[in-house]
Design a protein around this motif. Structure first.
Motif, PDB file in Angstrom:
ATOM      1  N   CYS A  13       0.843  -1.197   0.000  1.00 52.99           N
ATOM      2  CA  CYS A  13       0.000   0.000   0.000  1.00 52.99           C
ATOM      3  C   CYS A  13       0.879   1.249   0.000  1.00 52.99           C
ATOM      4  N   HIS A  15       0.126   4.085   0.903  1.00 53.08           N
ATOM      5  CA  HIS A  15      -0.244   4.979   2.010  1.00 53.08           C
ATOM      6  C   HIS A  15       0.309   4.495   3.349  1.00 53.08           C
ATOM      7  N   CYS A  16       0.176   3.178   3.630  1.00 52.02           N
ATOM      8  CA  CYS A  16       0.557   2.681   4.961  1.00 52.02           C
ATOM      9  C   CYS A  16       1.612   1.574   4.897  1.00 52.02           C
ATOM     10  N   CYS A  66      -7.591  -0.135   0.626  1.00 48.64           N
ATOM     11  CA  CYS A  66      -6.693  -0.948   1.449  1.00 48.64           C
ATOM     12  C   CYS A  66      -7.418  -1.365   2.727  1.00 48.64           C
ATOM     13  N   ALA A  68      -6.133  -2.225   5.473  1.00 51.10           N
ATOM     14  CA  ALA A  68      -5.435  -1.758   6.671  1.00 51.10           C
ATOM     15  C   ALA A  68      -5.702  -0.275   6.956  1.00 51.10           C
ATOM     16  N   CYS A  69      -5.714   0.569   5.930  1.00 54.07           N
ATOM     17  CA  CYS A  69      -5.812   2.016   6.179  1.00 54.07           C
ATOM     18  C   CYS A  69      -6.965   2.681   5.429  1.00 54.07           C
TER      19      CYS A  69
END
Ligand code: ZN
Length: 109
Positions: A13, A15-16, A66, A68-69
């Protein structure tokens, strides 16, 4: 309803940095919810998007949310002779139109 194809791969990802199998949606070739993975050959058909005669193409994709985030965003798919061989940031393909595609000169071999 907007149709698209799906590409699935293990993607970090942006982003994270979470690593997971993710879906990337794109519109190239025959657009009919075809499922692709690394090494897949693009399917062509009526009203296809793109040009099967191009040796190198970059396709704009959309990484879905995602787990996760919750982040999503654009990601580039790289094709050689109609085979999806890689992916990367859209910054690697300057001028790549959003939800579109680009013939890649590929001078660096
Ligand atoms: Zn994330």
């Amino acid at each position: 309803m907007s149709l698209y194809n799906s590409f699935r791969a293990t993607i970090t990802c942006p982003h994270c940095q979470d690593v997971a199998e993710r879906e990337v949606q794109f519109r190239y070739g025959h657009v009919w919810q075809h499922e692709y993975v690394l090494g897949s050959t693009i399917i062509w058909g009526p009203a296809a998007v793109g040009d099967p005669g191009l040796p190198r193409v970059v396709v704009d994709g959309w990484m879905v949310e995602c787990d996760a985030c919750g982040g999503d965003g654009r990601i580039a798919l790289f094709l050689r002779d109609n085979v999806i061989w890689g992916l990367g940031p859209v910054a690697w393909a300057p001028g790549l139109p959003s939800n579109g595609w680009l013939a890649d000169g590929g001078g660096s071999g």
